[in-house]
Design an enzyme around this catalytic site. Structure first.
Site, PDB file in Angstrom:
ATOM      1  NE  ARG A  58       8.891  -3.154   4.875  1.00  0.00           N
ATOM      2  CZ  ARG A  58       7.689  -2.774   5.295  1.00  0.00           C
ATOM      3  NH1 ARG A  58       6.738  -2.518   4.418  1.00  0.00           N
ATOM      4  NH2 ARG A  58       7.428  -2.676   6.580  1.00  0.00           N
ATOM      5  NE  ARG A 100      -1.473  -0.067  11.362  1.00  0.00           N
ATOM      6  CZ  ARG A 100      -0.526   0.361  10.535  1.00  0.00           C
ATOM      7  NH1 ARG A 100      -0.478   1.601  10.166  1.00  0.00           N
ATOM      8  NH2 ARG A 100       0.364  -0.475  10.060  1.00  0.00           N
ATOM      9  NE  ARG A 102       9.001  -0.380   8.921  1.00  0.00           N
ATOM     10  CZ  ARG A 102       7.709  -0.250   8.644  1.00  0.00           C
ATOM     11  NH1 ARG A 102       7.338   0.287   7.493  1.00  0.00           N
ATOM     12  NH2 ARG A 102       6.804  -0.666   9.497  1.00  0.00           N
ATOM     13  CE  LYS A 104      -1.129  -0.261   4.967  1.00  0.00           C
ATOM     14  NZ  LYS A 104       0.233  -0.021   5.389  1.00  0.00           N
ATOM     15  NE  ARG A 137       4.540  -4.152  11.517  1.00  0.00           N
ATOM     16  CZ  ARG A 137       5.595  -4.262  10.702  1.00  0.00           C
ATOM     17  NH1 ARG A 137       6.597  -5.052  11.009  1.00  0.00           N
ATOM     18  NH2 ARG A 137       5.640  -3.588   9.589  1.00  0.00           N
TER      19      ARG A 137
HETATM   20  P1  AMP Z   1       3.561   0.919   9.042  1.00  0.00           P
HETATM   21  O1  AMP Z   1       4.720   1.726   8.550  1.00  0.00           O
HETATM   22  O2  AMP Z   1       2.247   1.401   8.470  1.00  0.00           O
HETATM   23  O3  AMP Z   1       3.766  -0.567   8.898  1.00  0.00           O
HETATM   24  O4  AMP Z   1       3.464   1.206  10.623  1.00  0.00           O
HETATM   25  C1  AMP Z   1       4.521   0.864  11.504  1.00  0.00           C
HETATM   26  C2  AMP Z   1       4.040   0.903  12.930  1.00  0.00           C
HETATM   27  O5  AMP Z   1       3.605   2.222  13.281  1.00  0.00           O
HETATM   28  C3  AMP Z   1       2.816   0.029  13.228  1.00  0.00           C
HETATM   29  O6  AMP Z   1       3.174  -1.326  13.473  1.00  0.00           O
HETATM   30  C4  AMP Z   1       2.263   0.713  14.480  1.00  0.00           C
HETATM   31  O7  AMP Z   1       3.018   0.416  15.626  1.00  0.00           O
HETATM   32  C5  AMP Z   1       2.489   2.196  14.156  1.00  0.00           C
HETATM   33  N1  AMP Z   1       1.327   2.784  13.443  1.00  0.00           N
HETATM   34  C6  AMP Z   1       1.250   3.172  12.141  1.00  0.00           C
HETATM   35  N2  AMP Z   1       0.045   3.686  11.864  1.00  0.00           N
HETATM   36  C7  AMP Z   1      -0.682   3.620  13.003  1.00  0.00           C
HETATM   37  C8  AMP Z   1      -2.007   3.979  13.360  1.00  0.00           C
HETATM   38  N3  AMP Z   1      -2.873   4.491  12.465  1.00  0.00           N
HETATM   39  N4  AMP Z   1      -2.400   3.770  14.634  1.00  0.00           N
HETATM   40  C9  AMP Z   1      -1.567   3.248  15.556  1.00  0.00           C
HETATM   41  N5  AMP Z   1      -0.309   2.873  15.289  1.00  0.00           N
HETATM   42  C10 AMP Z   1       0.148   3.057  14.027  1.00  0.00           C
END
Ligand code: AMP
Length: 207
Positions: A124, A92, A154, A13, A165
């Protein structure tokens, strides 16, 4: 036009959000990117955000919502011909969806086979210089094939955190799609195809 991209971590995404935002002159807002920047600031809230992220848990709503709302307000103030937003990673859960106060035109629902995604995540890598994302097999001598920059993995792309996750995704984020479906704005995408094919699927439905 405002669009929400919903998908599991590694669903593609973020990559699609960058491509579509450029084509449609939309501002790409990634909650994960905002949080990664925020946790480096050395504040107490930043430290809390880091703790949650490293455990693969959702960061408390008040931190995330403030970051997203401030970002939207900043972009709207600057204007610069931006035609709307792509929200990547937000909302989320349903609680977050309910506090979102901009009109949503589409919700793009990325469907993936989760067992394949875990492998994609552990392989990744992100370029420190240009921010592009690659699979380790695409790197050139261990460096970014686009700009030759250093790449990093990461800290939350490890097996244990990935499991947490995915679990939160299935129990909390998937219901967000059902929340929007009765509004007739959900677009279902087969996200296990190539990057180009997924872009085409999105373009066919978003006008
Ligand atoms: P992502 O880069 O989208 O995979 O997000 C990495 C991490 O950031 C996630 O595993 C959560 O810990 C935190 N995170 C990202 N977006 C949100 C959100 N909308 N609400 C809460 N935590 C978030």
């Amino acid at each position: 036009m405002n669009i929400i991209f919903i998908g599991a971590s590694g669903s593609g995404k973020g990559t699609q959000a960058k491509i579509i935002a450029k084509k449609l002159n939309l501002c790409h807002i990634s909650s994960g990117d905002l949080l990664r920047e925020y946790r480096e600031k050395g504040t107490e809230a930043g430290r809390i955000a880091r703790e949650y992220m490293e455990a693969g848990k959702w960061v408390p709503i008040e931190i995330v919502v403030r970051l997203i709302k401030d970002k939207i307000a900043d972009v709207q103030k600057e204007s610069k011909g931006v035609q709307g937003f792509i929200l990547d990673g937000f909302p989320r859960n349903i609680e977050q969806a309910k506090v979102l106060d901009i009109k949503i035109d589409y919700v793009v629902n990325f469907n993936n086979d989760l067992s394949g995604l875990a492998k994609r995540l552990t392989e990744r890598r992100t370029c420190k210089d240009c921010g592009a994302i690659f699979n380790i097999k695409q790197l050139k001598d261990g460096k970014c094939p686009l700009c030759n920059g250093e790449v990093y993995q990461r800290t939350d792309d490890n097996e244990e955190t990935i499991k947490a996750r995915f679990n939160s995704f299935l129990t909390e984020t998937k219901p967000v799609v059902d929340y929007y479906r009765p509004m007739g704005i959900v677009v279902d995408i087969d996200a296990d195809k190539s990057i180009e094919e997924v872009t085409k699927q999105i373009e066919r439905v978003i006008k």
